[in-house]
Design an enzyme around this catalytic site. Structure first.
Site, PDB file in Angstrom:
ATOM      1  N   GLY A  31       0.802  -1.220   0.000  1.00  0.00           N
ATOM      2  CA  GLY A  31       0.000   0.000   0.000  1.00  0.00           C
ATOM      3  C   GLY A  31       0.834   1.268   0.000  1.00  0.00           C
ATOM      4  O   GLY A  31       0.309   2.352  -0.228  1.00  0.00           O
ATOM      5  N   CYS A 239     -26.969 -10.127 -16.920  1.00  0.00           N
ATOM      6  CA  CYS A 239     -26.343  -9.787 -18.196  1.00  0.00           C
ATOM      7  C   CYS A 239     -27.289 -10.140 -19.340  1.00  0.00           C
ATOM      8  O   CYS A 239     -27.881 -11.226 -19.362  1.00  0.00           O
ATOM      9  CB  CYS A 239     -25.013 -10.522 -18.349  1.00  0.00           C
ATOM     10  SG  CYS A 239     -24.309 -10.354 -20.003  1.00  0.00           S
ATOM     11  N   CYS A 242     -25.248 -13.216 -21.432  1.00  0.00           N
ATOM     12  CA  CYS A 242     -24.990 -14.518 -20.826  1.00  0.00           C
ATOM     13  C   CYS A 242     -25.852 -14.787 -19.608  1.00  0.00           C
ATOM     14  O   CYS A 242     -25.835 -15.881 -19.053  1.00  0.00           O
ATOM     15  CB  CYS A 242     -23.506 -14.659 -20.463  1.00  0.00           C
ATOM     16  SG  CYS A 242     -23.024 -13.683 -19.036  1.00  0.00           S
ATOM     17  N   CYS A 264     -22.197  -7.842 -19.455  1.00  0.00           N
ATOM     18  CA  CYS A 264     -20.984  -8.011 -18.650  1.00  0.00           C
ATOM     19  C   CYS A 264     -19.906  -7.054 -19.152  1.00  0.00           C
ATOM     20  O   CYS A 264     -19.694  -6.924 -20.356  1.00  0.00           O
ATOM     21  CB  CYS A 264     -20.437  -9.423 -18.790  1.00  0.00           C
ATOM     22  SG  CYS A 264     -21.377 -10.660 -17.919  1.00  0.00           S
ATOM     23  N   CYS A 270     -17.999 -13.248 -20.112  1.00  0.00           N
ATOM     24  CA  CYS A 270     -19.281 -13.345 -20.806  1.00  0.00           C
ATOM     25  C   CYS A 270     -19.191 -14.413 -21.914  1.00  0.00           C
ATOM     26  O   CYS A 270     -20.039 -15.288 -22.032  1.00  0.00           O
ATOM     27  CB  CYS A 270     -19.634 -11.982 -21.396  1.00  0.00           C
ATOM     28  SG  CYS A 270     -21.369 -11.787 -21.790  1.00  0.00           S
TER      29      CYS A 270
END
Lengths: 281, 256
Positions: A31, A239, A242, A264, A270
């Site tokens: 970080g 979606c 899909c 997606c 997808c």
């Protein structure tokens, strides 16, 4: 000039060494933003110069590279960066998340969970999460050093005061291993919980000359209030292509009447779902 | 009785020039001390040295911390000093813009110190912010307005609320009423006096306005050319000035 005139993966060896040192330091202090001597790349700032440099320093000839932009393999940025490494490093490329060893991404984490032998490289425009609250670099560095992160919550407070809820929906600030507050790059907050993962995550900001990193299994917590907990929201639709209920969706306007379609954003996810469904039939 | 703040031989030089030198005093809990003097006499330099904004060249500043009693704040580590300055200390700037975040709502400004010391409950933070805005006479419907939409007097009151929300024990004020017109100034002084008495605050007030210290301060320190020329009870110094400069200062006040 022939392709062989390039050093492997474009950058010279000394530069790659310098970047690797920054990456190792970043991995050692998860970080923490490590300054590095960012190079001029053959693309404009904001197009992923940081990510490209990190990828360049990370690639070995055996690697298989995948590049995505907003989850998609076929957008301009993704295609040109993929071509760039095909030409300068002659590495194999793929669109399949599971087949890739290095994935460079802009603004998304793939839906498919990543494994320990994969590396995810993020393109970061502004690495400093405190930048819009405190413009002075000397001051933000001091705030990181002394762990003074009250200001980050001031931003979230303002969100709740104005919108009734934490309206930040991307680049949602996170705390890494209970120490550094980090900008996860502009991924949707839907992806934040995925950041505690098995793969190595590297973040490169070319213009801002910063590299930071998350080793595998690092604890990443999204900041919130006790009475306004973090909510990794997404559009409330399946979606259109899909039918996935669990994937992050793009909203697409398909005609002049404003008809909308949700699909997606991860094109590989997808496509593989559609193929699997067709295989069953 | 232990003093809350004990200052010994503070000196600050800007190259060859004296910022302030040979300043020593004790401030006891609940006491308000005024520092007066003309522009350039070293008042603000002294205040900034005491509050940790400027490192003095020599001297010691002991503060009676809650955990460890008297400690020299100048040799303290920076995280400790910064922690003090957001919990037990408060600093009120002359220009509210220096002490406020102008891009953040009034509520966010007041809440910042709470969040900086670990408050993470939005409802509680907001309730504290509204409560404090009320105490400095800013109505609740202004809580989400930015300070840019406030008048000078309101900004100054907001700055007070923002500083006092964590219940500090020592307040540094640098010309808190400077630049305000007299009626607004009178209300701010009234408010300040109420808060100081009610919360038992200790304060060091730097000003060039003798009327302000007459109202607020128990004790007075007169500075000239970086040195303290006279100290004493406020009324004593103002009614019977001993040093030539203090006499000049007192007699220079315009009479209405």
């Amino acid at each position: 000039m022939t392709d062989q005139a390039y050093n492997f993966a474009y950058l010279d060896e000394q530069t790659k060494r310098m970047i690797r040192r920054a990456i190792l330091k970043g991995l050692a202090v998860p970080g923490y933003q490590v300054p590095f001597a960012s190079r001029e790349m053959p693309m404009p700032y904001g197009w992923g110069t940081g990510g490209v440099q990190v990828t360049s320093a990370t690639l070995v000839p055996e690697d298989r590279l995948k590049v995505i932009d907003q989850g998609a393999d076929d957008t301009t940025n993704a295609v040109s960066i993929r071509k760039f490494f095909e030409k300068t490093a002659q590495v194999e490329t793929t669109e399949e998340t599971t087949q890739a060893t290095v994935i460079q991404t802009r603004h998304r984490i793939p839906e498919e969970p990543l494994s320990e032998d994969q590396i995810l490289v993020y393109q970061v425009p502004i690495p400093e999460p405190l930048r819009f609250l405190e413009p002075r670099e000397t001051e933000t560095r001091k705030m990181h050093a002394l762990e003074e992160y009250g200001l980050m919550h001031v931003k979230l407070y303002e969100d709740v005061a104005q919108h009734g809820t934490i309206a930040t929906s991307y680049a949602y600030p996170v705390k890494v291993e209970g120490r550094y507050v980090m900008d996860p790059s502009p991924i949707p907050k839907f992806d934040n919980p995925k950041m505690t993962m098995d793969a190595i995550q590297l973040f490169g900001a070319g213009r801002e000359q910063r590299i930071y990193a998350l080793p595998p299994h690092t604890e990443v917590v999204s900041l919130d209030f006790e009475d306004h907990p973090f909510d990794p929201s997404k559009a409330e639709h399946p979606c259109h292509i899909c039918g996935a209920e669990d994937a992050y969706l793009d909203e697409v306007i398909v005609d002049d009447d404003g008809t909308r379609m949700f699909v997606c954003s991860d094109t590989d996810y997808c496509r593989s779902r559609v193929e699997a469904a067709e295989g069953k039939e | 009785m232990t003093p809350l703040l004990s200052v010994r031989d503070i000196a600050k030089f800007y190259g060859q020039r004296i910022g302030c030198t040979d300043v020593s005093f004790d401030l006891y809990p609940g006491e308000v001390m005024g520092v007066v003097g003309e522009s350039g006499s070293g008042k603000s330099t002294l205040l900034n040295c005491l509050a940790g904004h400027l490192p003095p060249d020599t001297g010691e500043v002991f503060f009676d911390t809650r955990e460890a009693g008297l400690r020299d704040t100048l040799t303290m580590s920076e995280p400790e000093r910064r922690m003090l300055s957001r919990t037990d200390w408060a600093f009120v700037h002359q220009h509210a813009r220096d002490g406020l975040r102008m891009g953040v709502s009034a509520g966010g400004n007041v809440g910042e110190r709470l969040m900086a010391v670990g408050a993470r409950h939005y409802g509680d933070i907001r309730a504290a912010a509204v409560d404090w805005l009320g105490r400095v006479e800013i109505t609740e419907d202004r809580v989400d307005d930015r300070p840019t939409a406030f008048s000078g007097g309101m900004q100054q009151r907001l700055q007070l609320a923002r500083n006092l929300v964590t219940g500090p024990r020592l307040v540094f004020m640098d010309e808190p009423t400077g630049g305000l017109d007299v009626s607004v100034q009178a209300r701010l002084l009234d408010l300040l006096r109420g808060l100081v008495r009610e919360m038992g605050l200790s304060a060091i007030i730097v000003t060039h306005d003798l009327a302000v210290v007459r109202l607020l301060a128990d004790r007075l320190m007169v500075m000239k050319d970086g040195r303290v020329v006279e100290t004493g009870l406020t009324d004593q110094v103002l009614d019977d000035p001993q040093h030539g400069y203090t006499q000049l200062l007192v007699s220079s006040v315009l009479q209405v």
